[in-house]
Design an enzyme around this catalytic site. Structure first.
Site, PDB file in Angstrom:
ATOM      1  N   THR A  63       0.831  -1.199   0.000  1.00  0.00           N
ATOM      2  CA  THR A  63       0.000   0.000   0.000  1.00  0.00           C
ATOM      3  C   THR A  63       0.867   1.253   0.000  1.00  0.00           C
ATOM      4  O   THR A  63       1.933   1.279   0.612  1.00  0.00           O
ATOM      5  CB  THR A  63      -0.963   0.072   1.223  1.00  0.00           C
ATOM      6  OG1 THR A  63      -0.223   0.457   2.379  1.00  0.00           O
ATOM      7  CG2 THR A  63      -1.679  -1.246   1.466  1.00  0.00           C
ATOM      8  N   VAL A  65       0.160   4.012   1.502  1.00  0.00           N
ATOM      9  CA  VAL A  65       0.164   4.635   2.823  1.00  0.00           C
ATOM     10  C   VAL A  65       1.264   4.004   3.686  1.00  0.00           C
ATOM     11  O   VAL A  65       1.994   4.702   4.383  1.00  0.00           O
ATOM     12  CB  VAL A  65      -1.217   4.535   3.505  1.00  0.00           C
ATOM     13  CG1 VAL A  65      -1.178   5.155   4.894  1.00  0.00           C
ATOM     14  CG2 VAL A  65      -2.286   5.225   2.664  1.00  0.00           C
ATOM     15  N   CYS A  66       1.405   2.684   3.631  1.00  0.00           N
ATOM     16  CA  CYS A  66       2.460   2.006   4.402  1.00  0.00           C
ATOM     17  C   CYS A  66       3.836   2.487   3.959  1.00  0.00           C
ATOM     18  O   CYS A  66       4.717   2.742   4.787  1.00  0.00           O
ATOM     19  CB  CYS A  66       2.354   0.493   4.242  1.00  0.00           C
ATOM     20  SG  CYS A  66       0.828  -0.213   4.879  1.00  0.00           S
ATOM     21  N   ASP A  67       4.016   2.595   2.673  1.00  0.00           N
ATOM     22  CA  ASP A  67       5.260   3.083   2.098  1.00  0.00           C
ATOM     23  C   ASP A  67       5.527   4.506   2.596  1.00  0.00           C
ATOM     24  O   ASP A  67       6.614   4.804   3.109  1.00  0.00           O
ATOM     25  CB  ASP A  67       5.127   3.044   0.567  1.00  0.00           C
ATOM     26  CG  ASP A  67       6.361   3.552  -0.146  1.00  0.00           C
ATOM     27  OD1 ASP A  67       6.569   4.778  -0.177  1.00  0.00           O
ATOM     28  OD2 ASP A  67       7.099   2.722  -0.693  1.00  0.00           O
ATOM     29  N   THR A  70       6.344   4.693   6.417  1.00  0.00           N
ATOM     30  CA  THR A  70       7.692   4.215   6.737  1.00  0.00           C
ATOM     31  C   THR A  70       8.745   5.213   6.274  1.00  0.00           C
ATOM     32  O   THR A  70       9.705   5.502   6.995  1.00  0.00           O
ATOM     33  CB  THR A  70       7.926   2.821   6.128  1.00  0.00           C
ATOM     34  OG1 THR A  70       6.874   1.963   6.593  1.00  0.00           O
ATOM     35  CG2 THR A  70       9.271   2.256   6.538  1.00  0.00           C
TER      36      THR A  70
END
Length: 173
Positions: A63, A65-67, A70
């Site tokens: 995703t 958003v996760c990228d 982080t």
């Protein structure tokens, strides 16, 4: 049997069940066992004496958003000093995490996997029962392992409040 919480999280509007307790500011941070790689494990004790910002994501390379989450905390980690450790936890396999972080140039965040027994997810109340991923969240834990900031993001596809999490860390160093 682990506690289950309903009505607190969604994925694209669909309700999710979170397994484990809802942590609150002032709680003692629960211990956990996660994987650094396929052979090495890590626990809360490995980061003793440091302020810990724990960024939790469902899956690093699936995703945007996760990228983004982080990457943002990787940038912030470079500015927070030696008394702070920034951890990202997901259930991605360790070799997938390593491949992703190398490809993306992530080098200030320690990326850990909860794939084996979901110890972190259950201890921190972020394990999604229906899909066995971790719900997006952020925890700030002081050097004495007391929870100082908690954000359980209510909708999986939304970003956490980066500014508030970083401010909570800065207030401790």
């Amino acid at each position: 049997m682990a506690q289950e919480r309903t009505g607190v999280a969604t994925a694209q509007g669909n309700p999710l069940t979170l397994v484990g307790p809802e942590l609150k500011v002032g709680d003692k941070a629960p211990d956990f066992k996660v994987s650094k790689n396929l052979l090495e494990q890590a626990s809360l004790a490995d980061y003793a004496g440091k302020v810990k910002l724990i960024s939790v994501v469902p899956s690093l390379d699936h995703t945007g958003v996760c990228d983004a989450q982080t990457r943002r905390f990787d940038e912030e980690a470079a500015k927070l000093g030696d008394n702070v450790v920034v951890l990202t936890v997901s259930v991605d396999l360790p070799f997938a995490q390593s491949r992703w972080s190398s490809a993306e140039g992530i080098d200030n965040v320690i990326i850990l996997s909860d794939y084996k027994d979901r110890s972190f997810g259950q201890s921190y109340g972020v394990l999604i029962k229906e899909i066995q991923l971790l719900m997006r969240s952020v925890f700030v834990i002081d050097a004495d392992n007391t929870v100082q900031y908690v954000e359980y993001v209510g909708e999986m596809t939304e970003h956490p409040n980066y500014e508030n999490a970083v401010a909570a860390v800065k207030a401790l160093v």
